[in-house]
Design a protein around this motif. Structure first.
Motif, PDB file in Angstrom:
ATOM      1  N   UNK A   3     -44.262  41.702 -65.425  1.00  0.00           N
ATOM      2  CA  UNK A   3     -44.417  42.176 -64.038  1.00  0.00           C
ATOM      3  C   UNK A   3     -44.748  43.584 -63.787  1.00  0.00           C
ATOM      4  N   UNK A  56     -43.650  46.348 -64.825  1.00  0.00           N
ATOM      5  CA  UNK A  56     -42.632  47.319 -64.235  1.00  0.00           C
ATOM      6  C   UNK A  56     -42.706  48.728 -64.564  1.00  0.00           C
ATOM      7  N   UNK A  82     -44.247  52.046 -63.270  1.00  0.00           N
ATOM      8  CA  UNK A  82     -43.636  52.916 -62.363  1.00  0.00           C
ATOM      9  C   UNK A  82     -43.608  54.384 -62.714  1.00  0.00           C
ATOM     10  N   UNK A 107     -49.388  45.074 -58.112  1.00  0.00           N
ATOM     11  CA  UNK A 107     -49.038  44.297 -56.833  1.00  0.00           C
ATOM     12  C   UNK A 107     -49.092  42.813 -56.945  1.00  0.00           C
TER      13      UNK A 107
END
Lengths: 259, 282
Positions: free
Chosen positions: A57, A59, A62, A89
């Motif tokens: 997903x 992550x 970031x 998103x």
């Protein structure tokens, strides 16, 4: 990957590498993810299993300097979710995640579950009520919290908080649900409950779970991938991995000779 | 060795207590000087009285209380959105290198003497307000704007600290559910850091309500009930600052009594800020 894969695929990892700046954490890994099945990633600490999970997903986006190479195709539309052209998103709208430590927001039980729907712009109260109730039921939490869904989520026990986080992730009807060592902060009873829940959930959603607990992988998963130093050493039906592993390294790990 | 340690310990204890006792002494002194007059005039007449004419013995400080609250409210109205936006930007969007320049610069705002703020306000802001909005220019509006800037460093640094002190899983948890960065900030992180942010606002209010020099220069110091943001006004602090130089007798005591009220207001503000930041830590 010796098994002839007869399952419907929900996703497929093809030649994926991942870099933290210059450090390569995943080395050309491949993995089929079967629809409505539970796939477990096991391996010693630092083998890259959590890194792998977090690719699903996005992550890693970031932090600047992280880089993906290769593909994770999400079926049926064959969207390459690690492509830089795909909006993270959009990926997270379809693939949700439950973390190691229960991380409810400082809001009420209701607002925690409704969060994912609210960020998608959902405002209709009736629909929110329905979805929140449905998600809490799916997460086997409804009966315990129905009278206090407007209480602060921090008032729940650790195990309940984790089930709340699962409900929160389910409320938006994700296609894949990722679990990152979901029971490592919980006591044995709460752990058992979460495991039972995960097994029930696979009829609704495809699941990938990272765990350092081999018994857990053996108990809940249908397929298991054993990872070591950023590579997938062996992938097979869970039963096969835990009874007749074909690689020596896998056998050493599951028999507790290292890890 | 041990005897020496004991002595050092005692000395440090003494120093620690002496700084607390100074606070106690100040309070004692202000209350001792001010309270008798409050009793003499009557607490109601003192706090709710609208006439302040020391030469005739009328000591009503309501216009000053209202003036203090107006400028403070105005400062908050301007300083909070600006400060919070700045704190969010610094903690979430600013590249480290730029933040390294911005943070000390913002701290520098706090180091500018208030008389300079007052001077700047008088030369630049007051004429602007007079020419474009009317009134004397020396007004609550001008004072509020200046105060709004003066409380920025307090609001920015404490809010930013409380945002940065949040455990990272709030943000990652929100993002994992498909939230945009802004949705994660506005719907999860800011509410989670709320107690720290509120504490920063209260401390900012404390600073605003206590500011004297800049307000003497900008507010116009009129002793009348303000009715609009363009009116001149006087605050509790400026009342003391302006008149202490020549006051004597009851008049002098009345200024101390003004100090008592100010002291109480600031005490309430600060202890609520401390209570809130305690709650944040637990």
């Amino acid at each position: 990957m010796s098994t002839v894969f007869s399952e419907n695929l929900k996703a497929e990892v093809k030649n994926l590498s991942f870099f933290y700046n210059q450090v390569q954490a995943l080395k050309h890994v491949n993995l089929p993810i079967a629809e409505n099945r539970i796939t477990a990633l096991i391996g010693p600490s630092g083998c890259g299993k959590t890194t792998y999970l977090r690719c699903f997903n996005r992550m890693h986006d970031l932090y600047p300097g992280n880089r993906y190479e290769g593909e994770i195709l999400l079926y049926p539309d064959q969207l390459n979710i690690v492509s830089s052209e795909v909006d993270p998103i959009e990926v997270r709208m379809r693939i949700s995640m439950v973390f190691q430590k229960p991380n409810p927001f400082p809001k009420t039980v209701y607002e925690n579950v409704a969060y994912g729907l609210r960020v998608r712009g959902e405002r209709r109260k009736r629909l929110l009520d329905e979805k929140v109730e449905k998600a809490l039921k799916q997460a086997a939490l409804w009966d315990e919290v129905r009278d206090r869904i407007h209480d602060l989520a921090f008032n729940l026990s650790g195990g309940q908080q984790q089930r709340l986080c699962i409900a929160r992730a389910l409320a938006t009807d994700p296609e894949i649900l990722l679990f990152d060592e979901p029971t490592s902060a919980l006591d044995p009873t709460a752990t058992l409950k979460i495991e039972e829940l995960i097994m029930q959930l696979k009829k609704d959603v495809t699941i990938i779970i990272v765990t350092h607990n081999m018994q857990q992988a053996a108990r809940v998963s249908d397929y298991t991938a054993f990872m070591y130093l950023g590579e997938i050493i062996e992938f097979d039906k869970t039963e096969k991995i835990f009874t007749h592993p074909s690689k020596k390294l896998t056998e050493d790990y599951i028999t507790g000779r290292f890890g | 060795m041990e005897a020496k340690d004991k002595i050092i310990e005692r000395i440090l204890l003494l120093i620690a207590f002496s700084s607390i006792s100074i606070l106690g002494l100040i309070a004692l002194f202000i209350f001792g000087e001010g309270l008798p007059l409050i009793w003499k005039v009557g607490p109601r007449a003192f706090i709710l009285g609208e006439r302040w004419v020391p030469s005739q013995g009328s000591f009503g400080i309501l216009p000053m209380i209202v003036g203090s609250f107006w400028v403070t409210f105005g400062a908050i109205l301007l300083g909070v959105p600006l400060g919070l936006a700045c704190a969010i930007f610094l903690s979430e969007w600013t590249p480290p290198l730029i933040a390294m320049v911005l943070r000390p610069t913002i701290q520098l705002l706090a180091a500018i003497p208030s008389v300079i703020y007052g001077f700047w306000g008088l030369i630049i802001l007051v004429p602007l307000v007079r020419n474009y909005l009317g009134g004397p220019g020396l007004s609550i509006l001008s004072g509020s704007v200046i105060l709004g800037f003066m409380i920025l460093p307090t609001i920015i640094s404490i809010s930013e600290d409380s945002l940065r002190a949040l455990p990272p899983y709030y943000k990652s948890g929100a993002l994992a559910l498909g939230a945009t960065h802004w949705q994660a900030i506005w719907r999860v992180m800011v509410p989670a850091a709320r107690s720290g942010i509120v504490a920063s606002i209260i401390l900012g209010m404390g600073r605003a309500i206590g500011e004297t020099m800049a307000m003497i220069m900008i507010l116009g110091n009129a002793v009348k009930m303000p009715t609009s943001f363009l009116d001149s006004a006087r605050t509790l602090t400026t009342n003391i600052g302006i008149e202490m130089g020549y006051a004597s007798g009851d008049h002098r005591q009345a200024l101390f009594a003004t100090g008592v009220i100010l002291f109480l207001i600031i005490m309430i503000l600060n202890s609520s800020a401390i209570a809130l930041s305690r709650r944040r830590r637990s």
